[in-house]
Scaffold this motif. Structure first.
Motif, PDB file in Angstrom:
ATOM      1  N   ASN A  53      -7.625  12.195  -4.898  1.00  0.00           N
ATOM      2  CA  ASN A  53      -7.238  10.868  -5.393  1.00  0.00           C
ATOM      3  C   ASN A  53      -6.175  10.228  -4.507  1.00  0.00           C
ATOM      4  O   ASN A  53      -6.215   9.022  -4.237  1.00  0.00           O
ATOM      5  CB  ASN A  53      -6.724  10.979  -6.823  1.00  0.00           C
ATOM      6  CG  ASN A  53      -7.841  10.948  -7.839  1.00  0.00           C
ATOM      7  OD1 ASN A  53      -9.011  10.808  -7.500  1.00  0.00           O
ATOM      8  ND2 ASN A  53      -7.491  11.096  -9.103  1.00  0.00           N
ATOM      9  N   LEU A  54      -5.214  11.013  -4.056  1.00  0.00           N
ATOM     10  CA  LEU A  54      -4.144  10.464  -3.217  1.00  0.00           C
ATOM     11  C   LEU A  54      -4.670  10.088  -1.836  1.00  0.00           C
ATOM     12  O   LEU A  54      -4.240   9.079  -1.250  1.00  0.00           O
ATOM     13  CB  LEU A  54      -2.998  11.470  -3.090  1.00  0.00           C
ATOM     14  CG  LEU A  54      -2.210  11.745  -4.369  1.00  0.00           C
ATOM     15  CD1 LEU A  54      -1.109  12.768  -4.109  1.00  0.00           C
ATOM     16  CD2 LEU A  54      -1.609  10.459  -4.937  1.00  0.00           C
ATOM     17  N   PHE A  55      -5.596  10.874  -1.307  1.00  0.00           N
ATOM     18  CA  PHE A  55      -6.180  10.551  -0.007  1.00  0.00           C
ATOM     19  C   PHE A  55      -6.959   9.236  -0.073  1.00  0.00           C
ATOM     20  O   PHE A  55      -6.797   8.356   0.777  1.00  0.00           O
ATOM     21  CB  PHE A  55      -7.092  11.687   0.459  1.00  0.00           C
ATOM     22  CG  PHE A  55      -7.922  11.325   1.664  1.00  0.00           C
ATOM     23  CD1 PHE A  55      -7.351  11.266   2.920  1.00  0.00           C
ATOM     24  CD2 PHE A  55      -9.267  11.034   1.520  1.00  0.00           C
ATOM     25  CE1 PHE A  55      -8.109  10.924   4.039  1.00  0.00           C
ATOM     26  CE2 PHE A  55     -10.041  10.687   2.628  1.00  0.00           C
ATOM     27  CZ  PHE A  55      -9.459  10.634   3.893  1.00  0.00           C
ATOM     28  N   VAL A  56      -7.802   9.103  -1.091  1.00  0.00           N
ATOM     29  CA  VAL A  56      -8.611   7.891  -1.210  1.00  0.00           C
ATOM     30  C   VAL A  56      -7.733   6.676  -1.494  1.00  0.00           C
ATOM     31  O   VAL A  56      -7.981   5.579  -0.987  1.00  0.00           O
ATOM     32  CB  VAL A  56      -9.690   8.067  -2.299  1.00  0.00           C
ATOM     33  CG1 VAL A  56     -10.498   6.788  -2.468  1.00  0.00           C
ATOM     34  CG2 VAL A  56     -10.613   9.220  -1.941  1.00  0.00           C
ATOM     35  N   LEU A  57      -6.691   6.840  -2.297  1.00  0.00           N
ATOM     36  CA  LEU A  57      -5.784   5.729  -2.579  1.00  0.00           C
ATOM     37  C   LEU A  57      -5.106   5.248  -1.299  1.00  0.00           C
ATOM     38  O   LEU A  57      -4.946   4.037  -1.094  1.00  0.00           O
ATOM     39  CB  LEU A  57      -4.736   6.148  -3.606  1.00  0.00           C
ATOM     40  CG  LEU A  57      -3.681   5.096  -3.958  1.00  0.00           C
ATOM     41  CD1 LEU A  57      -4.341   3.852  -4.566  1.00  0.00           C
ATOM     42  CD2 LEU A  57      -2.632   5.662  -4.912  1.00  0.00           C
ATOM     43  N   ALA A  58      -4.695   6.184  -0.440  1.00  0.00           N
ATOM     44  CA  ALA A  58      -4.077   5.789   0.826  1.00  0.00           C
ATOM     45  C   ALA A  58      -5.061   4.995   1.675  1.00  0.00           C
ATOM     46  O   ALA A  58      -4.696   3.970   2.275  1.00  0.00           O
ATOM     47  CB  ALA A  58      -3.596   7.031   1.580  1.00  0.00           C
ATOM     48  N   LEU A  59      -6.289   5.440   1.717  1.00  0.00           N
ATOM     49  CA  LEU A  59      -7.312   4.767   2.524  1.00  0.00           C
ATOM     50  C   LEU A  59      -7.614   3.374   1.985  1.00  0.00           C
ATOM     51  O   LEU A  59      -7.599   2.380   2.723  1.00  0.00           O
ATOM     52  CB  LEU A  59      -8.585   5.618   2.529  1.00  0.00           C
ATOM     53  CG  LEU A  59      -9.749   5.126   3.386  1.00  0.00           C
ATOM     54  CD1 LEU A  59      -9.414   5.237   4.861  1.00  0.00           C
ATOM     55  CD2 LEU A  59     -11.011   5.933   3.067  1.00  0.00           C
ATOM     56  N   ILE A  60      -7.869   3.284   0.682  1.00  0.00           N
ATOM     57  CA  ILE A  60      -8.262   2.013   0.075  1.00  0.00           C
ATOM     58  C   ILE A  60      -7.077   1.059  -0.024  1.00  0.00           C
ATOM     59  O   ILE A  60      -7.225  -0.151   0.157  1.00  0.00           O
ATOM     60  CB  ILE A  60      -8.885   2.254  -1.310  1.00  0.00           C
ATOM     61  CG1 ILE A  60     -10.166   3.082  -1.180  1.00  0.00           C
ATOM     62  CG2 ILE A  60      -9.181   0.934  -2.007  1.00  0.00           C
ATOM     63  CD1 ILE A  60     -11.221   2.442  -0.283  1.00  0.00           C
ATOM     64  N   GLY A  61      -5.893   1.580  -0.308  1.00  0.00           N
ATOM     65  CA  GLY A  61      -4.715   0.724  -0.375  1.00  0.00           C
ATOM     66  C   GLY A  61      -4.449   0.034   0.950  1.00  0.00           C
ATOM     67  O   GLY A  61      -4.150  -1.172   0.992  1.00  0.00           O
ATOM     68  N   PHE A  62      -4.569   0.773   2.041  1.00  0.00           N
ATOM     69  CA  PHE A  62      -4.379   0.199   3.364  1.00  0.00           C
ATOM     70  C   PHE A  62      -5.449  -0.846   3.652  1.00  0.00           C
ATOM     71  O   PHE A  62      -5.150  -1.945   4.147  1.00  0.00           O
ATOM     72  CB  PHE A  62      -4.432   1.315   4.409  1.00  0.00           C
ATOM     73  CG  PHE A  62      -4.330   0.828   5.827  1.00  0.00           C
ATOM     74  CD1 PHE A  62      -3.139   0.312   6.312  1.00  0.00           C
ATOM     75  CD2 PHE A  62      -5.422   0.892   6.673  1.00  0.00           C
ATOM     76  CE1 PHE A  62      -3.035  -0.144   7.624  1.00  0.00           C
ATOM     77  CE2 PHE A  62      -5.334   0.439   7.986  1.00  0.00           C
ATOM     78  CZ  PHE A  62      -4.137  -0.072   8.468  1.00  0.00           C
ATOM     79  N   ALA A  63      -6.703  -0.531   3.329  1.00  0.00           N
ATOM     80  CA  ALA A  63      -7.795  -1.483   3.557  1.00  0.00           C
ATOM     81  C   ALA A  63      -7.595  -2.749   2.734  1.00  0.00           C
ATOM     82  O   ALA A  63      -7.803  -3.867   3.223  1.00  0.00           O
ATOM     83  CB  ALA A  63      -9.136  -0.827   3.211  1.00  0.00           C
ATOM     84  N   ALA A  64      -7.189  -2.591   1.472  1.00  0.00           N
ATOM     85  CA  ALA A  64      -7.009  -3.745   0.593  1.00  0.00           C
ATOM     86  C   ALA A  64      -5.906  -4.666   1.091  1.00  0.00           C
ATOM     87  O   ALA A  64      -6.039  -5.897   1.041  1.00  0.00           O
ATOM     88  CB  ALA A  64      -6.710  -3.276  -0.835  1.00  0.00           C
ATOM     89  N   ALA A 101       0.828  -1.204   0.000  1.00  0.00           N
ATOM     90  CA  ALA A 101       0.000   0.000   0.000  1.00  0.00           C
ATOM     91  C   ALA A 101       0.864   1.256   0.000  1.00  0.00           C
ATOM     92  O   ALA A 101       0.585   2.221  -0.733  1.00  0.00           O
ATOM     93  CB  ALA A 101      -0.935  -0.006   1.209  1.00  0.00           C
ATOM     94  N   ILE A 102       1.921   1.249   0.797  1.00  0.00           N
ATOM     95  CA  ILE A 102       2.816   2.403   0.840  1.00  0.00           C
ATOM     96  C   ILE A 102       3.549   2.566  -0.491  1.00  0.00           C
ATOM     97  O   ILE A 102       3.666   3.672  -1.031  1.00  0.00           O
ATOM     98  CB  ILE A 102       3.825   2.253   1.991  1.00  0.00           C
ATOM     99  CG1 ILE A 102       3.093   2.331   3.342  1.00  0.00           C
ATOM    100  CG2 ILE A 102       4.912   3.323   1.908  1.00  0.00           C
ATOM    101  CD1 ILE A 102       3.988   2.031   4.538  1.00  0.00           C
ATOM    102  N   GLY A 103       4.053   1.455  -1.030  1.00  0.00           N
ATOM    103  CA  GLY A 103       4.755   1.518  -2.305  1.00  0.00           C
ATOM    104  C   GLY A 103       3.869   1.999  -3.428  1.00  0.00           C
ATOM    105  O   GLY A 103       4.286   2.821  -4.264  1.00  0.00           O
ATOM    106  N   LEU A 104       2.620   1.514  -3.472  1.00  0.00           N
ATOM    107  CA  LEU A 104       1.686   1.942  -4.514  1.00  0.00           C
ATOM    108  C   LEU A 104       1.382   3.427  -4.378  1.00  0.00           C
ATOM    109  O   LEU A 104       1.329   4.152  -5.378  1.00  0.00           O
ATOM    110  CB  LEU A 104       0.398   1.124  -4.410  1.00  0.00           C
ATOM    111  CG  LEU A 104      -0.714   1.483  -5.393  1.00  0.00           C
ATOM    112  CD1 LEU A 104      -0.259   1.270  -6.830  1.00  0.00           C
ATOM    113  CD2 LEU A 104      -1.973   0.661  -5.106  1.00  0.00           C
ATOM    114  N   TRP A 105       1.192   3.886  -3.144  1.00  0.00           N
ATOM    115  CA  TRP A 105       0.881   5.299  -2.934  1.00  0.00           C
ATOM    116  C   TRP A 105       2.041   6.180  -3.382  1.00  0.00           C
ATOM    117  O   TRP A 105       1.836   7.196  -4.056  1.00  0.00           O
ATOM    118  CB  TRP A 105       0.570   5.550  -1.462  1.00  0.00           C
ATOM    119  CG  TRP A 105       0.011   6.923  -1.217  1.00  0.00           C
ATOM    120  CD1 TRP A 105      -1.294   7.323  -1.314  1.00  0.00           C
ATOM    121  CD2 TRP A 105       0.767   8.089  -0.865  1.00  0.00           C
ATOM    122  NE1 TRP A 105      -1.409   8.658  -1.030  1.00  0.00           N
ATOM    123  CE2 TRP A 105      -0.154   9.159  -0.747  1.00  0.00           C
ATOM    124  CE3 TRP A 105       2.112   8.331  -0.614  1.00  0.00           C
ATOM    125  CZ2 TRP A 105       0.232  10.459  -0.404  1.00  0.00           C
ATOM    126  CZ3 TRP A 105       2.511   9.626  -0.279  1.00  0.00           C
ATOM    127  CH2 TRP A 105       1.575  10.671  -0.171  1.00  0.00           C
TER     128      TRP A 105
END
Length: 223
Positions: free
Chosen positions: A78-89, A21-25
């Motif tokens: 977009n970056l905020f939502v990606l951080a949220l969803i990436g962590f959840a995923a 998740a961190i790497g993707l963000w």
């Protein structure tokens, strides 16, 4: 996020962070922020059907999620939502599965970009939507029930309405559920390879109950 509440979830800490998740963000955030200072980054990476189909610049299919076309406000959102969803995923899919799942999503669902002339642009919303709704597909397999059926149906209806309104975000909402269901089947078929979170005894929501100790048998004298 409501679907995620009913699923087993892996826990992370400062010592064991959600690496994928961190790497993707960071992969999205760095060029997305640098593009405001160096516009050529957007020019070289954004999606443009004419350049992809007619001029062979195929890499744009896979780099357009790394830049943004929504200005400062759209980029921040977009970056905020990606951080949220990436962590959840990563919490529900697990690190190894998510590491394979993200490139697979990009590979499979970018095929139509080579065939259809669409408007130029960029942004990670399509990938984020698929990651988000893939959690619903996972829930349909490992936690089937009325609640998850209704939530998945609501997502499909929402996506269909967006498509009818001409909003392309409806497609990744629907296909994300399908991708999640397929990935969950793969994870179930090869659990030793993909390490399902559902089989992790330390995952929250899936802690096995301790076995009850059998009652001692009494002898004929009641001892």
């Amino acid at each position: 996020m409501k679907v995620m509440d009913g699923l087993p979830q892996r826990t992370f800490s400062l010592r064991k962070p959600p690496k994928v998740a961190i790497g993707l963000w960071l992969l999205v955030a760095i060029p997305s922020l640098l593009q405001f200072t160096f516009p050529q980054i957007y020019d070289n990476l954004h999606r443009d059907s004419d350049l992809i189909i007619d001029h062979g610049q195929w890499w744009r299919v896979y780099t357009s999620f790394m830049v943004q076309d929504g200005g400062v406000g759209g980029t921040a959102f977009n970056l905020f939502v990606l951080a949220l969803i990436g962590f959840a995923a990563e919490r529900v899919w697990g690190t190894r599965m998510l590491l394979a799942f993200v490139p697979a999503l990009m590979l499979v669902f970018s095929v139509d970009t080579f065939l259809v002339h669409g408007p130029p642009g960029g942004g990670n919303s399509g990938l984020t939507f698929r990651l988000a709704t893939s959690i619903a597909g996972l829930a349909l397999l490992i936690r089937p029930g009325r609640r998850h059926y209704l939530l998945a149906a609501a997502i499909v209806v929402d996506g269909a309405v967006l498509l009818l309104l001409g909003d392309g975000h409806g497609e990744p909402m629907i296909t994300g559920i399908v991708a999640g269901l397929i990935a969950a089947l793969v994870q179930r078929r090869w659990p030793r390879v993909w390490q399902p979170v559902a089989t992790d005894p330390d995952a929250r929501g899936n802690t096995p109950k301790p076995e009850e100790a059998p009652e001692p048998e009494s002898d004929l004298e009641g001892h």
